[in-house]
Design a protein around this motif. Structure first.
Motif, mmCIF file in Angstrom:
data_model
loop_
_atom_site.group_PDB
_atom_site.id
_atom_site.type_symbol
_atom_site.label_atom_id
_atom_site.label_comp_id
_atom_site.label_asym_id
_atom_site.label_seq_id
_atom_site.Cartn_x
_atom_site.Cartn_y
_atom_site.Cartn_z
ATOM 1 N N LYS A 59 21.934 -4.535 89.285
ATOM 2 C CA LYS A 59 22.808 -3.446 89.702
ATOM 3 C C LYS A 59 23.774 -3.908 90.783
ATOM 4 O O LYS A 59 24.917 -3.443 90.854
ATOM 5 C CB LYS A 59 21.967 -2.270 90.223
ATOM 6 C CG LYS A 59 22.800 -1.043 90.576
ATOM 7 C CD LYS A 59 21.918 0.122 91.007
ATOM 8 C CE LYS A 59 22.776 1.336 91.384
ATOM 9 N NZ LYS A 59 21.928 2.487 91.815
ATOM 10 N N ALA A 60 23.320 -4.838 91.617
ATOM 11 C CA ALA A 60 24.162 -5.354 92.698
ATOM 12 C C ALA A 60 25.152 -6.404 92.198
ATOM 13 O O ALA A 60 26.079 -6.764 92.924
ATOM 14 C CB ALA A 60 23.290 -5.954 93.802
ATOM 15 N N TYR A 61 24.981 -6.868 90.969
ATOM 16 C CA TYR A 61 25.808 -7.964 90.449
ATOM 17 C C TYR A 61 27.232 -7.509 90.143
ATOM 18 O O TYR A 61 27.456 -6.485 89.490
ATOM 19 C CB TYR A 61 25.167 -8.515 89.180
ATOM 20 C CG TYR A 61 25.909 -9.686 88.573
ATOM 21 C CD1 TYR A 61 26.121 -10.852 89.296
ATOM 22 C CD2 TYR A 61 26.379 -9.616 87.259
ATOM 23 C CE1 TYR A 61 26.789 -11.924 88.741
ATOM 24 C CE2 TYR A 61 27.041 -10.690 86.693
ATOM 25 C CZ TYR A 61 27.246 -11.836 87.440
ATOM 26 O OH TYR A 61 27.914 -12.895 86.877
ATOM 27 N N VAL A 164 36.207 -21.343 97.688
ATOM 28 C CA VAL A 164 35.308 -20.200 97.859
ATOM 29 C C VAL A 164 35.102 -19.565 96.493
ATOM 30 O O VAL A 164 35.995 -18.922 95.956
ATOM 31 C CB VAL A 164 35.888 -19.166 98.853
ATOM 32 C CG1 VAL A 164 34.929 -17.975 98.975
ATOM 33 C CG2 VAL A 164 36.129 -19.794 100.216
ATOM 34 N N LYS A 165 33.908 -19.740 95.925
ATOM 35 C CA LYS A 165 33.602 -19.217 94.593
ATOM 36 C C LYS A 165 32.670 -18.008 94.623
ATOM 37 O O LYS A 165 32.770 -17.118 93.793
ATOM 38 C CB LYS A 165 32.940 -20.313 93.742
ATOM 39 C CG LYS A 165 33.840 -21.485 93.399
ATOM 40 C CD LYS A 165 33.051 -22.601 92.740
ATOM 41 C CE LYS A 165 32.338 -22.149 91.485
ATOM 42 N NZ LYS A 165 31.585 -23.257 90.840
ATOM 43 N N TYR A 166 31.756 -18.027 95.562
ATOM 44 C CA TYR A 166 30.716 -17.001 95.579
ATOM 45 C C TYR A 166 30.802 -16.138 96.840
ATOM 46 O O TYR A 166 31.210 -16.596 97.895
ATOM 47 C CB TYR A 166 29.333 -17.661 95.512
ATOM 48 C CG TYR A 166 29.164 -18.569 94.334
ATOM 49 C CD1 TYR A 166 29.042 -18.060 93.043
ATOM 50 C CD2 TYR A 166 29.135 -19.954 94.502
ATOM 51 C CE1 TYR A 166 28.904 -18.903 91.948
ATOM 52 C CE2 TYR A 166 28.989 -20.800 93.418
ATOM 53 C CZ TYR A 166 28.869 -20.274 92.152
ATOM 54 O OH TYR A 166 28.739 -21.109 91.081
ATOM 55 N N TYR A 167 30.381 -14.892 96.689
ATOM 56 C CA TYR A 167 30.375 -13.996 97.837
ATOM 57 C C TYR A 167 29.204 -13.027 97.721
ATOM 58 O O TYR A 167 28.639 -12.810 96.638
ATOM 59 C CB TYR A 167 31.688 -13.205 97.926
ATOM 60 C CG TYR A 167 31.679 -11.927 97.117
ATOM 61 C CD1 TYR A 167 31.377 -10.693 97.717
ATOM 62 C CD2 TYR A 167 31.925 -11.940 95.739
ATOM 63 C CE1 TYR A 167 31.326 -9.523 96.975
ATOM 64 C CE2 TYR A 167 31.889 -10.778 94.993
ATOM 65 C CZ TYR A 167 31.586 -9.571 95.614
ATOM 66 O OH TYR A 167 31.530 -8.416 94.876
ATOM 67 N N ALA A 168 28.837 -12.441 98.847
ATOM 68 C CA ALA A 168 27.873 -11.343 98.886
ATOM 69 C C ALA A 168 28.387 -10.352 99.923
ATOM 70 O O ALA A 168 28.727 -10.735 101.046
ATOM 71 C CB ALA A 168 26.479 -11.836 99.258
ATOM 72 N N LEU A 169 28.481 -9.094 99.545
ATOM 73 C CA LEU A 169 28.962 -8.033 100.426
ATOM 74 C C LEU A 169 27.827 -7.067 100.691
ATOM 75 O O LEU A 169 27.119 -6.658 99.773
ATOM 76 C CB LEU A 169 30.126 -7.285 99.764
ATOM 77 C CG LEU A 169 30.627 -6.047 100.517
ATOM 78 C CD1 LEU A 169 31.602 -6.467 101.606
ATOM 79 C CD2 LEU A 169 31.308 -5.074 99.553
ATOM 80 N N VAL A 265 24.568 -3.548 98.310
ATOM 81 C CA VAL A 265 24.874 -4.974 98.217
ATOM 82 C C VAL A 265 25.675 -5.231 96.944
ATOM 83 O O VAL A 265 25.384 -4.664 95.894
ATOM 84 C CB VAL A 265 23.581 -5.830 98.194
ATOM 85 C CG1 VAL A 265 23.908 -7.298 97.920
ATOM 86 C CG2 VAL A 265 22.829 -5.701 99.505
ATOM 87 N N LYS A 266 26.696 -6.056 97.049
ATOM 88 C CA LYS A 266 27.435 -6.531 95.889
ATOM 89 C C LYS A 266 27.559 -8.043 95.991
ATOM 90 O O LYS A 266 27.821 -8.577 97.071
ATOM 91 C CB LYS A 266 28.837 -5.903 95.816
ATOM 92 C CG LYS A 266 28.870 -4.457 95.339
ATOM 93 C CD LYS A 266 28.414 -4.351 93.892
ATOM 94 C CE LYS A 266 28.455 -2.890 93.423
ATOM 95 N NZ LYS A 266 27.904 -2.757 92.047
ATOM 96 N N THR A 267 27.367 -8.729 94.891
ATOM 97 C CA THR A 267 27.480 -10.180 94.890
ATOM 98 C C THR A 267 27.829 -10.676 93.497
ATOM 99 O O THR A 267 27.471 -10.044 92.496
ATOM 100 C CB THR A 267 26.167 -10.838 95.355
ATOM 101 O OG1 THR A 267 26.302 -12.266 95.319
ATOM 102 C CG2 THR A 267 24.993 -10.430 94.480
ATOM 103 N N ASN A 268 28.531 -11.795 93.418
ATOM 104 C CA ASN A 268 28.778 -12.405 92.108
ATOM 105 C C ASN A 268 27.807 -13.540 91.842
ATOM 106 O O ASN A 268 28.023 -14.362 90.959
ATOM 107 C CB ASN A 268 30.233 -12.872 91.965
ATOM 108 C CG ASN A 268 30.616 -13.946 92.978
ATOM 109 O OD1 ASN A 268 29.882 -14.220 93.931
ATOM 110 N ND2 ASN A 268 31.775 -14.555 92.776
#
Length: 425
Positions: A59-61, A164-169, A265-268
């Motif tokens: 769900k966070a993806y 910068v490829k990845y992030y988490a919010l 949380v959101k993250t790729n």
């Protein structure tokens, strides 16, 4: 008789020492740790907890900003970087604007050195918003508000000349509900202050519920260190929160905790990627650094301006940790730094100066020829050479008087002996 290790130390004492040493000191790092702690339900708890963890991670993806990973990318041998963003404007499924990311940290994991490095970027740092056509600069915390995770990643990448490829919010406001779920936390305030009706006394340990914890982590105007001081208190809150989440008592509210995280949380980084990171990078220790800037006014708004030498220092550090060759940082920020220094702006002067946003294509020679008028118009904020620079921060920026040595010859390594992917254990 208790079982002993090779050194003859009882396991219980050794375990207690390890638990004491492993404390997470950066609140946004702690969030990724919490996500991974949930993923760690594999083999640690019942199968239904694993399923709950998988559903929460999915769900966070953020599939919109998904990145195709190569085989073995998180095999424990290759370095990688994740940009961590923090906001406290409400749940991520809200209908209003995205809000600003007041915490921005680039985390570089280097398994060869068995180290991960946290590079903090102050929220008021001047930066070109990469992805729009304005050629304008804003405070870097506005990038997410204007163009989402994609603009935030591109803006940081361009500022420091790093991939910068990845992030988490993570949403700090929503996560404070977790404090209530775990029965509150204890903190020891570094200073005395009152915020949102909650009093805090210096060096006096006190118990906080969710609302008090959020108030404790939000205040910055009464802190002599401004936003830097606030970040320290945020790290303390998350440290305590992760410690409580890592206990067996938290299993009583596991479903609530998982659902809360998935909403905030959101993250790729996919579920599979998180599992690989947890499994293969659990033995790294940490160090921290900051992008250091100087207070300046841009069209009446207070900014932090990072000198070119500092942008280059941070760029070199990150690229080396990623196994990349160093490269010269050359962008809108370095161009403006050169023009402003030509006009008389002095980094490290000890004063809060005015900083001019010149039109693209302005040369140093043209600034020299109109030096007097340029400085005068900068002070009055009415120069025809100064482009509009709207403030998306939503509030007045901190413009503290702290100044840093322009040589940056010293190291800002805090060496916290804990891993963001270890689940906080």
């Amino acid at each position: 008789m208790k079982k002993e290790d090779k050194l003859g130390i009882p396991e219980t004492r050794q375990h207690a020492r390890k638990r004491k040493q492993k404390q997470i000191r950066n609140w946004i790092i702690g969030i990724l740790a919490v996500v991974c702690a949930i993923v760690a339900g594999v083999g640690l708890y019942a199968a239904h907890l694993y399923k709950t963890a998988e559903q929460a991670a999915n769900k966070a993806y953020d599939s919109e900003n998904a990145v195709k990973t190569t085989y073995g990318e998180f095999n424990g041998k290759k370095p990688f970087a994740v940009m961590l963003l923090g906001t406290d404007t409400g749940a991520l499924d809200r209908t209003e604007k995205r809000g600003n990311t007041d915490t921005i940290i680039v985390v570089v994991v280097n398994p060869k050195k068995k180290n991960y490095t946290m590079i903090s970027i102050p929220r008021d740092t001047m930066a070109d918003m990469v992805g729009d056509d304005s050629n304008d600069v804003q405070k870097i915390n506005a990038a997410y508000s204007i163009g989402g995770a994609k603009m935030a990643m591109k803006t940081v990448s361009n500022l420091l000349n790093i991939p910068v490829k990845y992030y988490a919010l993570v949403n700090m406001g929503g996560l404070m509900k977790l404090v209530d779920y775990v029965g509150g936390i204890y903190v020891t305030p570094p200073l005395t202050f009152t915020y949102s009706g909650f009093p805090f006394k210096k060096r006096v340990r006190q118990h906080l519920n969710g609302q008090a914890a959020l108030a404790y982590s939000r205040m910055r105007y009464d802190d002599p260190q401004g936003d830097y001081g606030r970040q320290k208190r945020q790290r303390e809150v998350i440290t305590k929160l992760v410690q409580k989440l890592a206990t067996a008592d938290s299993l009583m509210n596991f479903s609530k905790i998982a659902n809360n995280l998935s909403s905030n949380v959101k993250t790729n980084l996919s579920f599979q990627a998180l599992k690989s990171i947890l499994a293969n990078y659990s033995d790294c220790t940490s160090s921290s650094d900051y992008l250091h800037g100087y207070s300046a006014y841009v069209n009446d708004a207070a900014y932090q301006i990072a000198p070119t030498s500092e942008l280059q220092r941070i760029s070199n550090k990150i690229r080396k940790l990623l196994g990349l060759k160093t490269a010269t940082v050359s962008n809108r920020e370095t161009e403006l730094n050169t023009l402003n220094e030509t006009a008389g702006f002095k980094f490290g002067s000890g004063e809060t100066q005015n900083y001019t946003i010149y039109d693209p294509g302005t040369t140093a020679d043209s600034v020299k020829s109109g030096k007097k008028s340029s400085k005068s118009s900068s002070s009055s904020k009415s120069s025809s050479q100064t482009s509009s620079s709207a403030d998306y921060s939503g509030n007045t920026a901190y413009s503290g008087s702290t100044n840093y040595d322009t040589t940056y010859s010293y190291s800002y390594n805090y060496n916290y002996n804990t891993n963001p992917f270890s689940g906080g254990y």
